[in-house]
Design a protein around this motif. Structure first.
Motif: not given
Length: 315
Positions: A150-155
């Motif tokens: 699972v890849v976290e969102k980047i901001q």
């Protein structure tokens, strides 16, 4: 790269690493998914990278909302190939698929695609009424023999990078900001068409004319500093997105680009035009002479932009 489309009977025999999504406007968030897939492929010989997507955005059928695409199917196909993807499955989003329970969907893709690894973002949803998420993928992992990453969102400045974010910036004409979110310049591609040849014959400013796919989202009508890519080479120029209001008659919305110091005959060729900076809105002039004067000013403005950029790159 193998491209599987217009079929519900997809099957891959080799072990695969899979990611799924709409992938409209391949942005920096998507890039993290692809980097994860590429790393796993390096670690495990024989593993094939697979992208699973749909032929239309599910929202079009579920909510009857028609949206123009940031990236058309043909554009995505080329980008996927450049990223080293082995298979792209563009599944028809039929009523049968729309009502498929998420558990059934997991069983179908894991078995038919010989899935060993699945890479998704935290916001990934699937199945009837979007009941499936990455937690459900993890729940069934041991049963169907795959692992989940699972890849976290980047901001960017406190907001998740998403296709919606990119779309908003494009529609507002903020192509520079959109390009930062994408990680590359927003572009349109197509075949160079014969125009009315007024640019060269009357104005003395030859142009390359594209008629974009009707489903392609374009920035607001106006003038943009741009680059054209043709046969692997990039050429600086300036583009008008619009319907040529100074020219009499009905003109469809197109992309007309003047390439600096370029004299090749490229009618019928496939090219890509990237938008780098908004210059001004499209406007109607009182005469062709007034239009020519403004075009020459636009060209000089763009040349200064490119010369300045070269200086920055050298430093």
């Amino acid at each position: 790269m193998k491209y599987i489309t217009q079929s519900m009977t997809f099957e891959i025999q080799e072990p695969t690493i899979l990611t799924l999504g709409k992938f409209d406007g391949l942005h920096r968030g998507h890039e993290l998914l692809f980097q994860c897939m590429a790393k796993k492929k390096q670690e495990q010989s024989g593993l094939k990278a697979v992208i699973f997507t749909f032929d239309i955005p599910p929202k079009e059928r579920v909510q009857n909302i028609r949206m123009q695409a940031l990236t058309t199917s043909s554009e995505k196909k080329r980008l996927f190939q450049e990223m080293g993807i082995d298979y792209v499955i563009e599944c028809p989003f039929t009523p049968e698929v729309m009502h498929m329970e998420p558990e059934e969907f997991i069983q179908k893709i894991s078995q038919n695609l010989h899935v060993k690894y699945i890479v998704v973002g935290t916001d990934f949803r699937f199945g009837h009424q979007r009941r499936g998420d990455y937690h459900m993928l993890e729940e069934y992992a041991s049963q169907y023999g795959y692992e989940v990453t699972v890849v976290e969102k980047i901001q960017e400045k406190g907001r998740d990078i998403s296709s919606t974010f990119v779309r908003e910036e494009i529609m507002a004409g903020n192509v520079e900001r959109a390009n930062e979110l994408l990680g590359y310049p927003f572009f349109v591609e197509g075949e160079v068409l014969h125009g009315k040849k007024m640019g060269k014959a009357i104005l003395g400013i030859p142009t390359v004319n594209l008629l974009p796919d009707s489903g392609k989202l374009l920035p607001p009508l106006g003038v943009y500093i741009s680059e054209m890519e043709w046969k692997g080479h990039r050429y600086p120029g300036i583009s008008n997105v619009g319907c040529k209001p100074t020219i009499h008659g009905e003109n469809p919305v197109g992309v007309e680009t003047h390439i600096f110091d370029f004299s090749e005959d490229i009618y019928g060729e496939q090219v890509q035009v990237s938008f780098l900076k908004h210059v001004r809105p499209e406007q109607k002039f009182d005469s062709l002479e007034a239009l020519k004067v403004q075009m020459e000013k636009d060209i000089q403005y763009a040349k200064v932009y490119f010369n300045t950029r070269k200086g920055v790159q050298k430093n």
